[in-house]
Write a protein that holds these residues in place. Sequence first.
Motif, PDB file in Angstrom:
ATOM      1  N   ILE A 256       1.162  -1.109   0.166  1.00  0.00           N
ATOM      2  CA  ILE A 256      -0.253   0.078   0.217  1.00  0.00           C
ATOM      3  C   ILE A 256       0.945   1.195  -0.125  1.00  0.00           C
ATOM      4  CG2 ILE A 256      -2.041  -1.561   1.017  1.00  0.00           C
ATOM      5  CD1 ILE A 256      -1.008   0.288   3.678  1.00  0.00           C
ATOM      6  N   HIS A 337      -5.055   0.068   7.279  1.00  0.00           N
ATOM      7  CA  HIS A 337      -3.671  -0.455   6.248  1.00  0.00           C
ATOM      8  C   HIS A 337      -5.133  -1.913   5.340  1.00  0.00           C
ATOM      9  CE1 HIS A 337       0.244   0.071   7.934  1.00  0.00           C
ATOM     10  NE2 HIS A 337      -0.321   0.920   7.222  1.00  0.00           N
ATOM     11  N   GLN A 340      -6.438   0.740   2.733  1.00  0.00           N
ATOM     12  CA  GLN A 340      -5.780   0.831   1.725  1.00  0.00           C
ATOM     13  C   GLN A 340      -6.112  -0.554   0.937  1.00  0.00           C
ATOM     14  OE1 GLN A 340      -3.653   2.916   4.854  1.00  0.00           O
ATOM     15  NE2 GLN A 340      -2.547   4.453   2.924  1.00  0.00           N
ATOM     16  N   GLU A 343      -8.568  -1.113  -1.552  1.00  0.00           N
ATOM     17  CA  GLU A 343      -8.596  -0.423  -2.193  1.00  0.00           C
ATOM     18  C   GLU A 343      -7.964  -0.476  -3.851  1.00  0.00           C
ATOM     19  OE1 GLU A 343     -10.793   2.079  -3.767  1.00  0.00           O
ATOM     20  OE2 GLU A 343     -12.215   1.413  -1.089  1.00  0.00           O
TER      21      GLU A 343
END
Length: 363
Positions: A256, A337, A340, A343
């Motif tokens: 990430i 996290h 993220q 995503e």
Amino acid sequence: MSPGLWDPRCKLVLNIVADCQTCHSQVWVIQCSPGARSGSVMRRSPFGVDICCRKGSRSPLQELYNPTQRSLERVSPPWLELSNTAVLHQMRRDQVTDTCRANSAVSRKRRVLTPSDLKHLVVDEDHELIYCYVPKVACTNWKRLMMVLTGRGKYSDPMEIPANEAHVSANLKTLNQYSIPEINHRLKSYMKFLFVREPFERLVSAYRNKFTQKYNTSFHKRYGTKIVRRQRKNATQEALRKGDDVKFEEFVAYLIDPHTQREEPFNEHWQTVYSLCHPCHIHYDLVGKYETLEEDSNYVLQLAGVGSYLKFPTYAKSTRTTDEMTTEFFQNISSEHQTQLYEVYKLDFLMFNYSVPSYLKLE
């Protein structure tokens, strides 16, 4: 009514398959209980009469979109089982199409593919197949199968092919090795398929294989040392030199990290499927799933006309990454996290109809 919006009160009662003169279309007749939608669904096949009506043996594309009576007799009850399979795969295709359309700004950042984008698409000239391999989704066994299919008698049993030999690039021909006209012809005429897996289960499988096995020193050197250097405070000199003890939390932090994504593309073992196989640019005729691996694989082999003598290798892998195992790995990942990371892989979740895992704590 679209098969992509399936009403559970409906059932398929007839699949009308046109003859060769009109094989570029087919009709599904849907029967629904009171209160549900019903009607006929007209679908256009992605090839024209020029391919459908060619002389000689039928291609996998024809068998997929317009099965012969011989194909129908292989299953019992023939119409129902084969039609349900056809609807299932149409729903999967629709899911990909709908996701690409709804997320066009992200999924189609690149308008045109170059030959270098096609290095994961393995070509079988003899059976007119194109297989996009996705690491950690049974790609070793599928590469073995493709070696049998393209070997012209050199191989008969896929499991006799050593795993490392299956990954030698010279043993299989990929689409990027063709000229532009040849690429376009094969994309239009051959049956294209891929296999997918729940994204985070695939990710944990990649981590376990590449970072927890002592023999994978090349990955430790190439990626492990970089991850330790960036993500671990007060790392020892030995850890910085070997990179063989990367924690899953550090691996996630690396994925990430915006610097990682700017620096270079992800390694193929944790790259997203939509970036490896480009399903928003290439129309895949069949999307197989790891969860129904044997069934979907043998369906591909049946369509290719080899199902009577070639089956997908069946054996239980005791070290296989499971959903329960994936849940455990994510227990120590912060909700920030997790959000993220979701995503990063969101398009794969949506495109292949995987729900948000219940263990995630998204912000």
